[in-house]
Design a protein around this motif. Structure first.
Motif, PDB file in Angstrom:
ATOM      1  N   THR A 160       0.816  -1.211   0.000  1.00 38.86           N
ATOM      2  CA  THR A 160       0.000   0.000   0.000  1.00 38.86           C
ATOM      3  C   THR A 160       0.855   1.269   0.000  1.00 38.86           C
ATOM      4  O   THR A 160       0.346   2.350  -0.299  1.00 38.86           O
ATOM      5  N   PRO A 164       0.682   2.440  -5.329  1.00 45.02           N
ATOM      6  CA  PRO A 164       0.164   3.521  -6.162  1.00 45.02           C
ATOM      7  C   PRO A 164       1.155   4.056  -7.185  1.00 45.02           C
ATOM      8  O   PRO A 164       0.740   4.596  -8.219  1.00 45.02           O
ATOM      9  N   MET A 169      -3.661  -1.318  -9.877  1.00 42.99           N
ATOM     10  CA  MET A 169      -4.438  -1.887  -8.782  1.00 42.99           C
ATOM     11  C   MET A 169      -3.552  -2.866  -8.039  1.00 42.99           C
ATOM     12  O   MET A 169      -2.637  -3.467  -8.618  1.00 42.99           O
ATOM     13  N   ASN A 190      -9.609  -3.915   3.610  1.00 46.44           N
ATOM     14  CA  ASN A 190      -9.595  -2.910   2.552  1.00 46.44           C
ATOM     15  C   ASN A 190     -10.264  -1.605   2.944  1.00 46.44           C
ATOM     16  O   ASN A 190      -9.892  -0.532   2.459  1.00 46.44           O
ATOM     17  N   GLY A 197      -6.176   4.760  -2.279  1.00 49.24           N
ATOM     18  CA  GLY A 197      -6.659   4.567  -3.635  1.00 49.24           C
ATOM     19  C   GLY A 197      -7.259   5.828  -4.221  1.00 49.24           C
ATOM     20  O   GLY A 197      -7.593   6.785  -3.519  1.00 49.24           O
ATOM     21  N   TRP A 202      -5.985   1.664  -7.647  1.00 45.66           N
ATOM     22  CA  TRP A 202      -7.118   1.226  -6.839  1.00 45.66           C
ATOM     23  C   TRP A 202      -6.750   0.123  -5.861  1.00 45.66           C
ATOM     24  O   TRP A 202      -6.029  -0.831  -6.210  1.00 45.66           O
ATOM     25  N   ASN A 203      -7.256   0.246  -4.639  1.00 48.53           N
ATOM     26  CA  ASN A 203      -7.173  -0.857  -3.684  1.00 48.53           C
ATOM     27  C   ASN A 203      -8.027  -2.016  -4.198  1.00 48.53           C
ATOM     28  O   ASN A 203      -9.166  -1.815  -4.621  1.00 48.53           O
ATOM     29  N   ASP A 204      -7.474  -3.231  -4.143  1.00 47.91           N
ATOM     30  CA  ASP A 204      -8.163  -4.398  -4.706  1.00 47.91           C
ATOM     31  C   ASP A 204      -8.347  -5.468  -3.627  1.00 47.91           C
ATOM     32  O   ASP A 204      -7.404  -6.170  -3.276  1.00 47.91           O
ATOM     33  N   GLN A 266     -12.837   6.397  -2.629  1.00 45.39           N
ATOM     34  CA  GLN A 266     -13.249   5.191  -1.916  1.00 45.39           C
ATOM     35  C   GLN A 266     -14.105   5.576  -0.727  1.00 45.39           C
ATOM     36  O   GLN A 266     -13.821   6.552  -0.025  1.00 45.39           O
TER      37      GLN A 266
END
Length: 638
Positions: A160, A164, A169, A190, A197, A202-204, A266
């Motif tokens: 994390t 980015p 993602m 998440n 994100g 994007w956070n997945d 988000q």
């Protein structure tokens, strides 16, 4: 948005399956709903590379080769995804890309692949994850084809922090399983990563298990939570045999619109107690998506408010139930009886104001007038409202009531206007004995009004009041100045539990925030752009975008925008035209910002359409010219 074969088929992947799934994505209406990628996971390749070290498709599973499958998928108006691993082998023991990144990326580009899922299985030869995943990023960039880069390293190795800048993602948790507890685990890992994100990355929390054996309520919750978290929506069921119910969940366009909202924010969990969660996600048009989620085994009532969800003050709000497809209105309460393991998901819209009330101090009294946005009509002129001469004004309102706060003789007063009857309550001095006040601003958080004043010495003081009752605290509180002790003008806006205050000191523009939950102020920071000689400032909030307006040293309007949640502002001020401007105020109507400014001849108006960035020409309001000392505007809705 798309589909991946792994959750249902594991290694039982084939050219036939991929083509048939592409057909169904089109025929079922999922393509029209936004599903675009058809992604091949592990086991697509031959056990060995060719003599030149190139990857080869398994000749039995993919007899036509990957390029031919890509051509078929592209002909359907879809895109093809493929799989590899940042290791010596894939998770199923086939050749990995470690040491072959450039060669494999060139193959993917030559096959016209559009998406790469890059895994993290088997032997890594002691090479750090960031280095291995960055090597493939660089190889994809050099290959010359736009390819979405999905990093699947299960939320490990601090991804994390570097994800980015590396991929489009990145996984935030272990593989999702066909199990409700696994869905909850991935959600909970998440949901706290909203600050990471955003557009471009994007956070997945992993692929969807919708339509694979969870209950109907669990499937809806799973899909809603992923949409609220702006997560990639990658279906994992067998679409060829999907039920009408499953397709209705995967194809819910209102929920999909929340996930794909162009603002790209988000959703944030704004409350969590005993397995009952509330999530709020700001949307590009100023609406907010609110999810009431019950993870427990029993039905429960879950409640929040429009203010807590970050919506602006309004007379009423529309709740669009995205699963029941029904509409209802509320004055601020958002609540529902939520089934076990279920959600209620609302798109909440504030009532758009249709009229504006202007008040101006000057000529020994207070003046007011109203206007209607749709017709751009402001009546024949000003009406004398009486009372003490006001040199500075601010206001806040909801429904038919507008609360005015003003400075007269250096002291602070307040009174209310019932816009329905036109009745004024009469001025009364606020407690605390403030004297020598230079300027005043007000912002409302829920039912609490937050007032800020610039004192005689240029320092800032604050006070709060119960909006409905009109009761104020008995004294003003000094706000830490951080060296800014020459404030001459103030403006403030509020959303959620934050109040953002902007001030002019030494002709420059500064900002600081108040966390109304903890009472902590952030301290003043100068805004970018290097504005100097500033005479006045105003602020309005549209969605999560702050619109600032200043009168520069040249007597013209200058504007700047910032991201409310992140506190980031554009690096420069933009000219808004006008000349001879003296004092400013602004207010919003839906996605429009209305700016009013006093001049030697009265009041002028201009408006900004925030969707296309266009300003209307300055308009002189009709009526007699009054030497106005200050101006404030509040919007009201029927």
């Amino acid at each position: 948005m798309g589909w991946n074969d792994w959750n249902t088929f594991n290694c039982d992947v084939s050219e036939k399956l991929i083509k048939e799934t592409a057909d169904v994505i089109v025929s079922s209406g999922l393509k029209a709903a936004g599903y675009e990628y058809v992604n091949i996971d592990d086991c697509w390749m031959a056990p060995q590379r060719d003599a030149s070290g190139n990857l080869k498709a398994d000749p039995v599973k993919f007899p036509s080769g990957i390029k031919a499958v890509a051509d078929y998928v592209h002909a359907k108006g879809l895109k093809l995804g493929i799989y590899q691993s940042a290791s010596t082998n894939t998770c199923k023991g086939l050749p990995g890309s470690l040491g072959y990144e450039k060669q494999d990326a060139k193959s993917f580009a030559a096959w016209e692949v559009d998406f790469l899922k890059y895994d993290n299985c088997w032997h890594t030869q002691g090479v750090a994850a960031q280095q291995r995943f960055t090597a493939m990023r660089d190889a994809l960039r050099a290959a010359g084809r736009p390819i979405v880069y999905s990093m699947s390293n299960y939320g490990l190795d601090g991804v994390t922090s570097w994800g980015p800048s590396t991929g489009h993602m990145w996984r935030t948790e272990d593989d999702i399983l066909l199990d409700w507890k696994s869905v909850l685990t991935n959600y909970r890992s998440n949901v706290g990563l909203a600050s990471i994100g955003g557009p471009g990355g994007w956070n997945d929390p992993d692929m969807l298990q919708v339509g694979r054996g969870l209950t109907y309520e669990q499937d809806k919750s799973h899909f809603s939570l992923w949409a609220q978290m702006a997560a990639p929506l990658i279906a994992g069921n067998d679409l060829r045999s999907a039920s009408t119910q499953t397709l209705s969940i995967l194809g819910n366009r209102k929920v999909i619109a929340v996930d794909q909202d162009p603002l790209g924010r988000q959703g944030v969990r704004i409350s969590s107690q005993g397995g009952l969660d509330v999530l709020a996600k700001p949307l590009a048009n100023g609406d907010v998506s609110v999810v009431l989620f019950n993870s427990t085994d029993a039905p429960a009532r879950i409640s929040t408010t429009a203010a807590r969800a970050g919506l602006p003050a309004a007379a009423s709000y529309t709740l669009d139930d995205l699963w029941a497809d029904t509409l209802r209105t509320t004055t601020g309460s958002i609540s529902a009886d939520v089934p076990a393991h279920g959600v209620v998901m609302y798109r909440v819209s504030a009532a758009v104001p249709d009229s504006v009330t202007l008040a101006a101090g000057g000529d020994g009294t207070l003046w007011n007038r109203t206007g209607v946005f749709d017709t751009n009509h402001y009546g024949a002129g000003w009406t004398r409202a009486g009372g003490t001469e006001m040199t500075r004004l601010t206001s806040t309102g909801t429904g038919r009531t507008v609360r005015y706060y003003g400075v007269a003789g250096g002291r602070v007063y307040g009174q209310d206007l019932d816009t329905g009857t036109g009745a004024w309550s009469g001025w009364h001095e606020l407690p605390g004995g403030a004297t020598g006040v230079r300027d005043i601003s007000a912002a409302r958080v829920g039912n609490v009004v937050h007032l800020q004043i610039a004192g005689w010495d240029g320092s800032m003081w604050s006070q709060t009041a119960d909006y409905d009752a009109g009761r104020f605290n008995p004294q003003w509180t000094l706000v830490p100045s951080a060296g800014k002790t020459d404030l001459t003008a103030l403006a403030s806006v509020a959303s959620g539990t934050l109040v953002r205050v902007y001030g002019v000191a030494y002709g420059r523009v500064y900002g600081q925030d108040l966390n109304t939950v903890t009472g902590a102020w952030s301290g003043w920071q100068e805004l970018p752009g290097g504005a100097t000689g500033v005479k006045d400032i105003a602020a309005s909030l549209v969605g999560t975008t702050v619109h600032l307006q200043i009168i520069g040293g040249d007597g013209a309007l200058w504007t700047q925008t910032g991201d409310y949640n992140a506190g980031r502002f554009n690096p420069a001020w933009t000219s808004g035209g006008g000349s001879g401007l003296k004092r400013l105020t602004s207010t919003t109507e839906g996605t429009n910002v209305h700016v009013y400014a006093t001049t030697a001849d009265g009041v002028r108006h201009t408006g900004l359409n925030t969707r296309n960035g266009s300003w209307t020409a300055w308009q002189q309001l009709p009526g007699e010219a009054i030497a106005l000392a200050d101006l404030t505007a509040s919007t009201t809705a029927d």
